[in-house]
Scaffold this motif. Structure first.
Motif, short mmCIF file in Angstrom:
data_model
loop_
_atom_site.label_atom_id
_atom_site.label_comp_id
_atom_site.label_asym_id
_atom_site.label_seq_id
_atom_site.Cartn_x
_atom_site.Cartn_y
_atom_site.Cartn_z
N GLY A 472 0.76 -1.20 -0.05
CA GLY A 472 0.06 0.01 0.00
C GLY A 472 0.85 1.27 0.07
O GLY A 472 0.26 2.39 0.28
N ILE A 473 2.08 1.36 -0.28
CA ILE A 473 3.01 2.21 -0.29
C ILE A 473 3.31 2.93 -1.71
O ILE A 473 3.67 4.14 -1.76
N PHE A 474 2.97 2.14 -2.73
CA PHE A 474 3.03 2.73 -4.12
C PHE A 474 1.76 3.00 -4.75
O PHE A 474 0.92 2.20 -4.72
N PRO A 475 1.63 4.21 -5.36
CA PRO A 475 2.73 5.23 -5.28
C PRO A 475 2.23 6.46 -4.55
O PRO A 475 2.30 7.47 -5.05
N VAL A 476 2.02 6.11 -3.37
CA VAL A 476 1.85 7.06 -2.37
C VAL A 476 2.83 8.12 -2.19
O VAL A 476 3.76 7.84 -1.86
N GLY A 477 2.27 9.28 -2.15
CA GLY A 477 3.25 10.51 -1.74
C GLY A 477 2.68 11.69 -2.27
O GLY A 477 1.34 11.71 -2.80
N GLY A 478 3.20 13.12 -2.24
CA GLY A 478 2.78 14.29 -2.56
C GLY A 478 2.70 14.49 -3.93
O GLY A 478 3.49 13.94 -4.77
N GLY A 479 1.42 14.74 -4.67
CA GLY A 479 1.31 14.84 -5.90
C GLY A 479 2.17 16.06 -6.60
O GLY A 479 2.25 17.12 -5.89
N GLY A 480 2.76 15.56 -7.68
CA GLY A 480 3.34 16.65 -8.43
C GLY A 480 3.74 16.29 -9.66
O GLY A 480 3.92 15.05 -10.09
N GLY A 481 4.05 17.15 -10.59
CA GLY A 481 4.38 16.86 -12.06
C GLY A 481 4.15 17.77 -12.87
O GLY A 481 4.12 19.04 -12.65
N VAL A 482 3.74 17.54 -14.26
CA VAL A 482 3.60 18.52 -15.27
C VAL A 482 2.17 18.41 -15.95
O VAL A 482 2.07 17.44 -16.42
N PHE A 486 -2.76 22.43 -19.26
CA PHE A 486 -2.69 23.75 -19.23
C PHE A 486 -1.43 24.17 -19.47
O PHE A 486 -0.43 23.46 -19.00
N LYS A 487 -0.90 25.13 -19.99
CA LYS A 487 0.14 25.60 -20.53
C LYS A 487 0.96 26.15 -19.34
O LYS A 487 0.48 26.65 -18.14
N GLU A 488 2.12 26.41 -19.26
CA GLU A 488 3.03 26.96 -18.38
C GLU A 488 2.49 28.42 -18.15
O GLU A 488 2.47 29.31 -19.12
N GLN A 499 9.79 21.60 -15.37
CA GLN A 499 10.08 20.59 -16.31
C GLN A 499 8.77 20.71 -17.43
O GLN A 499 7.95 21.34 -17.16
N ARG A 500 9.09 19.91 -18.42
CA ARG A 500 8.05 19.49 -19.56
C ARG A 500 7.95 18.20 -19.17
O ARG A 500 8.17 17.37 -18.68
N THR A 501 6.48 17.74 -20.06
CA THR A 501 6.12 16.40 -19.71
C THR A 501 7.20 15.63 -20.34
O THR A 501 7.78 15.93 -21.29
N GLN A 502 6.94 14.35 -19.93
CA GLN A 502 8.14 13.20 -20.24
C GLN A 502 7.45 12.60 -21.54
O GLN A 502 6.22 12.48 -21.80
N PRO A 503 8.26 11.92 -22.17
CA PRO A 503 8.00 11.35 -23.69
C PRO A 503 7.47 9.93 -23.12
O PRO A 503 7.73 9.40 -22.01
N GLY A 504 6.60 9.25 -23.79
CA GLY A 504 6.41 7.72 -23.90
C GLY A 504 5.35 7.54 -22.59
O GLY A 504 5.43 6.34 -21.88
N PRO A 522 1.06 14.25 -24.48
CA PRO A 522 1.98 14.88 -25.49
C PRO A 522 3.34 14.71 -24.70
O PRO A 522 3.30 14.82 -23.45
N SER A 523 4.16 14.59 -25.60
CA SER A 523 5.58 14.64 -25.01
C SER A 523 6.22 16.21 -25.01
O SER A 523 5.92 16.91 -25.98
N TYR A 524 7.03 16.46 -24.09
CA TYR A 524 7.88 17.78 -24.15
C TYR A 524 6.75 18.78 -24.23
O TYR A 524 7.33 19.77 -24.45
N PHE A 525 5.42 18.66 -23.50
CA PHE A 525 4.54 20.01 -23.59
C PHE A 525 5.05 20.76 -22.35
O PHE A 525 5.26 20.32 -21.29
N PRO A 526 5.11 22.14 -22.89
CA PRO A 526 5.44 23.26 -21.60
C PRO A 526 4.32 23.46 -20.76
O PRO A 526 3.74 24.53 -20.85
#
Length: 650
Positions: A472-482, A486-488, A499-504, A522-526
């Motif tokens: 029950g520990i994965f993927p528990v944690g503080g939400g974060g990412g890109v 919504f654009k930057e 950062q930008r969105t990751q590929p794949g 989308p990959s590398y979305f700002p």
């Protein structure tokens, strides 16, 4: 005198009894145990079918101008700096005209529908299922979710096709929200998994802080000690004259909040809470509907700003209820700041009744856009908004949809991903945590406050014979990412560490044959980076709250964490800042990132931020400065107040 809860934390028991109520309990929020709904047929054929009220978000007449004004309102050298609008001014400058609304009203009247304006940004439309079906070209069905676990069966309605906005009104109306009443959103509080909460755990943690209570058993008073709120309190700053708002999707027992505040030694007004029911309200308090979330939201925000008024906007757990609650809070314009601790993966907000293809313009619109324009209005009115960033680390969609049945996909939570909200992330407090395991004891050392990600508990799970998912520990944690929706935003442009969105990144359902790719990102979305700022959110170093359980009828102390604590904490902090600055703070992200760019942001006696450079949320890592794991770090609240006053306000 300070009331220490250390000794009574284990007394999650007979401290009070829930009074009987005849009101129907709130509808359960979705969990991974929620069974698939059963189609009960056409809604119009149901004996209980009556009229339905839906919400039609309105397009802004000048969205570009509203965004340009927003930047001017938050630019220090602008003549418009902090010249906040009233709801009436916003409607006059950017809302649809009375003539436009009359056009919509006349057109929908042809289908037997009635129209009422609920503010600058929305209309409420009422009619029978048959009339709504004709107007928006849908087929409405009734659905039943069977009883499961401790949750009773419940019904909801939803269209089995996407609605279409009539071409004659599509230049005014964005979309239609409310045809579905399926519960949508999840509260972002987290308790220690049952696998880890058995008697083999000796104690949650032994912290190394100087707080009165150890991490894991914190109250709002411990928060104030650790994050340097007390110097403001010594100056008489307690939120006097300010109003904090809570937007929530479950009701609560008011006496719980007052009991908690009294227990921690706070002197509060007995009339400080005002409840506003939206769309009929969410029903009576219940464990399954998330009433503990509302309770802790009120206790945290109102405890940090004990002299502030508290307005609770509580709505049914639907897209429409959530939107209408924000519309009401913004149109009332009574709350200086508003927090919410409910959310869902941002892309899921694109598929409930939307995206809708507007046949007039060909534009695709969504529920996200409807929320976004309400949040824009709030920012222009100087209202500060806060949302929990989620508790599934970098993989918001995988909170329930876990491997091997589903692929992992980097993802962020809505509404925290909206640029006009401050996204609240989470940390773990330093200390040595000692557990009983089959071979004896196991100590886990957290040497520094770090990004909340439960990867550090992997040795405990291994010792207990679990892999990270079954533990029950994965993927528990503080939400974060890109965000890829919504654009930057302007205030994050040029911020080192974003950062930008990751590929794949694809979300794939492997339960289908062949596997179904639900969405490819989308990959590398700002995109907009979340979170913006963090506080302690790990349940292992988390908090006590006082709550009356609907299951047992007993009131007592519970222990939990989650970014759901951080959002109302920020709400309370801004209540203090508002009194100290004699002004609304507005969109906190603008001064937050401006002050973060200063050379002394993290270093020195008066630095407003605490760096969070250790730990990760299962993908993104903490660092010196901004990261999509902990945002700009945590606040030294007193120093932050001084920096705002001397470097941003003047």
């Amino acid at each position: 005198m300070r009331f220490c809860l250390r000794k009574i934390a284990v007394l999650v028991g007979a401290l009070g009894v829930l009074s009987a109520t005849s009101a129907q309990a709130g509808v359960p929020y979705p969990t991974k145990e929620t069974p698939r709904p059963v189609d009960a047929g056409l809604l119009s054929a149901q004996p209980s079918a009556g009229t339905i009220t839906v919400t039609l978000p309105l397009k802004l007449r000048d969205e570009k101008g509203a965004n340009e004004l927003l930047q001017a309102v938050y630019q220090k050298d602008s003549p418009s700096f902090h010249q906040f609008l009233t709801p009436e001014e916003f409607r006059t400058r950017f809302g649809q005209t009375d003539a436009d609304i009359a056009k919509v009203t006349a057109h929908l009247a042809k289908y037997g529908l009635t129209v009422e304006r609920s503010g600058a940004s929305a209309l409420r439309v009422t009619g029978t299922p048959a009339n709504l079906e004709r107007a928006f070209q849908v087929s409405m069905h009734a659905y039943v979710v069977p009883a499961h676990g401790t949750s009773s069966a419940y019904k909801f309605q939803a269209p089995n096709t996407k609605p279409s906005v009539p071409a004659e009104i599509s230049s005014v109306v964005d979309s239609v929200i409310g045809l579905s009443t399926q519960p949508r959103f999840i509260p972002h509080n987290v308790k220690t998994p049952p696998q880890l909460a058995k008697p083999q755990i000796a104690e949650p943690t032994h912290g190394t802080t100087t707080t009165t209570d150890p991490p894991g058993l914190w109250t709002v008073q411990d928060f104030a000690e650790y994050y340097d709120v007390l110097p403001l309190a010594k100056k008489g700053v307690s939120g006097q004259g300010r109003t904090v708002g809570i937007v929530t999707l479950a009701s609560f027992t008011e006496s719980d909040a007052f009991y908690y505040w009294n227990a921690v030694g706070l002197n509060v007004s007995p009339n400080r809470i005002r409840i506003v029911n939206i769309d009929g309200g969410p029903g009576a308090p219940s464990d399954d509907s998330g009433s503990d979330e509302t309770t802790l939201d009120v206790e945290q925000s109102g405890g940090i700003a004990p002299s502030a008024e508290v307005v609770v906007y509580q709505a049914p757990n639907t897209n429409q209820g959530y939107l209408d609650a924000f519309v009401t809070a913004v149109e009332h314009n009574h709350a200086d700041s508003v927090s919410t601790s409910w959310g869902d993966w941002e892309w899921f907000n694109e598929i409930e009744n939307s995206p809708v293809t507007d046949p007039y313009s060909g534009e695709t619109v969504s529920a996200l856009k409807a929320f976004h324009e309400v949040f824009l209005q709030a920012a222009l009115q100087g209202q500060s908004l806060f949302a929990a960033a989620g508790d599934a680390g970098a993989y918001d969609v995988n909170r329930f949809y876990l491997p091997p049945s589903f692929s992992l996909a980097l993802s962020v939570d809505s509404p925290a991903s909206d640029p006009f909200i401050t996204a609240a992330g989470g940390t773990t407090i330093a200390g040595i945590q000692t557990y009983l395991v089959p071979t004896g004891t196991l100590s886990i050392n957290v040497p520094n406050e770090r990004v909340w990600g439960w990867d550090y508990l992997t040795p405990l799970c291994t010792a207990l014979g679990y892999d990270p998912i079954s533990c029950g520990i994965f993927p528990v944690g503080g939400g974060g990412g890109v965000s890829f929706e919504f654009k930057e935003p302007f205030y994050q442009q040029g911020v080192y560490g974003t950062q930008r969105t990751q590929p794949g990144q694809s979300f794939i359902d492997y339960t289908q044959t062949p596997p179904q790719t639900v969405v490819t990102e989308p990959s590398y979305f700002p995109g907009r980076n979340v979170p913006d700022v963090s506080f302690n959110a790990d349940p292992q170093t988390g908090y006590l709250y006082y709550y009356t359980s609907s299951a047992t009828g007993v009131a007592g102390y519970g222990q939990a964490g989650g970014t759901s604590f951080v959002a109302p904490q920020l709400n309370g902090v801004v209540g203090l800042l508002g009194q100290y600055l004699h002004s609304r703070v507005g969109l906190l992200n603008v001064p937050l990132y401006e002050l973060q760019s200063k050379p002394d942001a993290y270093w020195g006696k008066h630095s407003p931020f605490n760096v969070i450079k250790y730990g990760n949320n299962y993908f993104y890592y903490g660092r010196n400065g901004y990261s999509p794991a902990a945002g700009v770090g945590t606040l030294d609240v007193s120093n932050f107040a001084e920096a705002l006053k001397h470097e941003y306000w003047h």
